[in-house]
Design an enzyme around this catalytic site. Structure first.
Site, short mmCIF file in Angstrom:
data_model
loop_
_atom_site.label_atom_id
_atom_site.label_comp_id
_atom_site.label_asym_id
_atom_site.label_seq_id
_atom_site.Cartn_x
_atom_site.Cartn_y
_atom_site.Cartn_z
N GLU A 53 0.75 -1.04 -0.09
CA GLU A 53 0.22 0.13 0.16
C GLU A 53 0.82 1.52 -0.15
OE1 GLU A 53 -3.34 0.20 -0.07
OE2 GLU A 53 -3.59 -1.74 -0.31
N CYS A 73 -2.11 9.81 3.08
CA CYS A 73 -1.86 8.95 1.63
C CYS A 73 -3.19 9.54 0.02
CB CYS A 73 -1.28 7.59 1.93
SG CYS A 73 -2.99 6.25 1.98
P1 NAD Z 1 7.69 5.12 4.56
O1 NAD Z 1 7.84 3.70 4.07
O2 NAD Z 1 9.14 5.70 4.94
O3 NAD Z 1 7.61 4.03 6.29
C1 NAD Z 1 6.51 2.67 5.98
C2 NAD Z 1 7.30 1.46 7.26
O4 NAD Z 1 8.92 1.04 6.79
C3 NAD Z 1 7.79 2.16 9.01
O5 NAD Z 1 7.12 1.08 9.89
C4 NAD Z 1 9.37 1.88 8.59
O6 NAD Z 1 10.69 1.67 9.19
C5 NAD Z 1 9.79 0.79 7.37
N1 NAD Z 1 10.96 1.25 6.81
C6 NAD Z 1 11.41 2.18 6.55
N2 NAD Z 1 12.37 2.27 5.96
C7 NAD Z 1 13.28 1.53 5.57
C8 NAD Z 1 13.92 0.90 5.12
N3 NAD Z 1 14.85 1.06 4.81
N4 NAD Z 1 14.41 -1.07 5.34
C9 NAD Z 1 13.16 -1.65 6.00
N5 NAD Z 1 12.04 -1.10 6.19
C10 NAD Z 1 11.78 0.60 6.58
O7 NAD Z 1 6.52 5.51 5.17
P2 NAD Z 1 6.43 6.57 6.14
O8 NAD Z 1 7.03 7.75 6.23
O9 NAD Z 1 5.64 6.06 7.27
O10 NAD Z 1 4.84 6.87 5.14
C11 NAD Z 1 4.42 7.62 4.49
C12 NAD Z 1 4.22 7.12 3.09
O11 NAD Z 1 3.23 5.97 3.03
C13 NAD Z 1 3.97 8.13 1.97
O12 NAD Z 1 4.05 7.87 0.96
C14 NAD Z 1 2.40 8.01 1.73
O13 NAD Z 1 1.88 7.50 0.64
C15 NAD Z 1 2.65 6.05 2.30
N6 NAD Z 1 1.23 5.93 2.77
C16 NAD Z 1 0.31 4.71 1.99
C17 NAD Z 1 -1.09 4.46 2.20
C18 NAD Z 1 -1.73 3.24 1.70
O14 NAD Z 1 -2.47 3.13 2.40
N7 NAD Z 1 -1.72 3.37 0.07
C19 NAD Z 1 -0.97 4.93 3.55
C20 NAD Z 1 -0.08 5.40 4.67
C21 NAD Z 1 0.38 5.73 3.66
#
Ligand code: NAD
Length: 453
Positions: free
Chosen positions: A209, A243
């Site tokens: 997602e 998002c």
């Molecule tokens: P992110 O990708 O930075 O982090 C998400 C998760 O991934 C966290 O639990 C984090 O600990 C983990 N993570 C981060 N870097 C990592 C790595 N290098 N290796 C492994 N795991 C890692 O995203 P965020 O800042 O938490 O959220 C923002 C993004 O999420 C935006 O792009 C937003 O559009 C998207 N989003 C999508 C939805 C949806 O339902 N489609 C909902 C909310 C947010």
């Protein structure tokens, strides 16, 4: 507890078949519901500490979703898990054919911080309803909500069934080395690629997602007042950290000035000031700086004020924006709304088609040809005509992205299916079978088979 040993325990527990019983699933779904209700205040306090989100917003955009999900699955568990009978074709007579919704096993859910409860709990609720064991890794960025969820789950559920693993990138990297039966990830497209690669090592299926730049188009045929009110609400909800928020606006030139004024009017009416308890703060300093860098002062039509100490950024409208501006190069994920004006609706659709497929798209119009063109020509996860974000509020609609905005979907029946394997079973009678399938073969048998197949 070491995470690998928890997963091994979950594997052993799954093999006992206990999670497959509907009574077991219902009991734990009820338990989770009661725990969320009894810990409501703790959940409000934690999220308020993390980024100043109000009780009203937390209930309407997080807890009510979660409680609805639990109620939906409790009510529909029997029909969702009932084997679905399908027609049996001629060559398989005498027999009957059924599809069984089989739990996948031990699944991993990785949450994002922006709707920390909903994006962590909704997938695990679907996973529980489908009969799986689950490890949840919430986002460490919203630290207090992560701890609150860990407290609720780890103090009340057996870890061999459900466990919250607290941690950041290091812990997630460790988790990703293990073999799960499904990984459900919510987050950025960049990290989504890391998850997908790690999952491929074990041939683990994924739901991703992700995000992207979701456009909202306003044409001269729109009800402009309604459009402005709904766009202002959807964009500045959670201070734009949603998002599916409209990332940028495309407004038909003939109504452009008028529409900007309406946007300004609603932002002012909604009282999103620095003292408002209903206007969320930016999650951290890093994002605050990133967002401030996207505000080109020369293009500010409204807003642009900020309070760095309190991580407050005023709802900001940018005018005369071009596709080349910095603000159009990445997902904004904050309270900045760039507005681009257009003269040709079809050309706008063509431009959007050139970009990565967004998670959401919105159109405001009363013109049925424009509605038709928007719906059929563009590819995006999901969206609305004459509203924003609210498609998520109907659990009969699957929620998920396409292309760069994600893989797979959930909510309602789609969440149950995301955590189930559709197992096909053909049961044959042991009598009444013609002999033509078996050797030795002959021309006569072949001519019969031609007729049958
Ligand atoms: P992110 O990708 O930075 O982090 C998400 C998760 O991934 C966290 O639990 C984090 O600990 C983990 N993570 C981060 N870097 C990592 C790595 N290098 N290796 C492994 N795991 C890692 O995203 P965020 O800042 O938490 O959220 C923002 C993004 O999420 C935006 O792009 C937003 O559009 C998207 N989003 C999508 C939805 C949806 O339902 N489609 C909902 C909310 C947010």
């Amino acid at each position: 507890m070491e995470i690998e040993s928890i997963l091994l325990k979950q594997r052993d527990f799954f093999k006992t078949q206990q999670t497959k019983s509907l009574a077991f699933r219902k009991m734990y779904l009820e338990k989770l519901k009661n725990l969320i209700i009894s810990h409501e205040n703790m959940l409000y306090e934690a999220i308020n500490k993390d980024f100043g989100k109000s009780k009203f917003d937390t209930f309407t955009t997080e807890l009510s979703f979660i409680l609805n999900d639990i109620n939906y699955y409790i009510k529909n568990l029997k029909s969702l898990s009932k084997p679905k009978k399908v027609r049996t074709n001629l060559v398989n007579q005498l027999g009957n054919s059924k599809i069984y919704a089989d739990p996948l096993g031990c699944v991993l859910v990785i949450g994002a911080w922006n709707y920390p409860y909903q994006l962590s709990f909704s997938p695990i609720i679907a996973a529980m309803a489908a009969g799986n064991c689950c490890i949840l890794k919430p986002s460490e960025i919203a630290e207090n909500t992560m701890k609150a969820m860990a407290k609720i789950i780890n103090e009340n559920f057996p870890p061999e069934y459900l466990y919250v693993y607290e941690g950041g990138i290091g812990e997630t990297t460790e988790l990703l080395k293990l073999k799960f039966d499904k990984i459900f990830f919510t987050g950025s497209t960049k990290v989504g690629k890391i998850i997908y690669q790690a999952a491929a090592e074990h041939l683990t299926p994924v739901v991703l997602e992700l995000g992207g730049k979701s456009p909202a188009i306003v044409t001269k045929d729109a009800d402009l007042e309604v459009a402005a009110k709904r766009i202002v609400w959807g964009k500045f909800l959670n201070a734009g950290q949603t998002c599916v928020a409209p990332d940028y606006l495309l407004v038909e030139e003939s109504v452009h000035e008028q529409f900007l004024e309406m946007l300004r009017k609603y932002i002012t009416e909604f009282k999103y000031g620095p003292d408002s308890e209903h206007y969320t703060r930016i999650i951290n300093q890093r994002n605050f700086q990133r967002l401030m860098n996207l505000i080109n002062k020369e293009k500010v039509y409204f807003g642009g004020n900020f309070d760095e100490k309190n991580l407050f950024i005023e709802p900001t409208l940018l005018n005369n924006v071009s596709w080349e501006d910095d603000v159009m190069q990445e997902e904004i994920f904050g309270p900045i709304l760039p507005v681009i004006s257009f003269t040709n609706f079809n050309l706008v659709l063509t431009t959007i088609l050139e970009l990565e497929k967004p998670l959401a798209a919105y159109l405001f119009t009363r013109n049925s040809e424009e509605k038709e063109a928007f719906t059929t020509k563009l590819s995006f996860g999901g969206g609305c005509i004459n509203d924003v974000i609210m498609h998520l509020g109907n659990d009969r609609l699957p929620f998920g992205g396409v292309g760069n905005s994600g893989i797979g979907s959930y909510h309602g029946i789609y969440g149950f299916e995301a955590f189930s394997h559709q197992k096909s079973i053909l049961e044959k009678a042991t009598w009444g079978e013609p002999d033509i399938k078996y050797p030795p073969y002959s021309e006569k048998k072949l001519s019969w088979i031609r007729k049958l197949l």
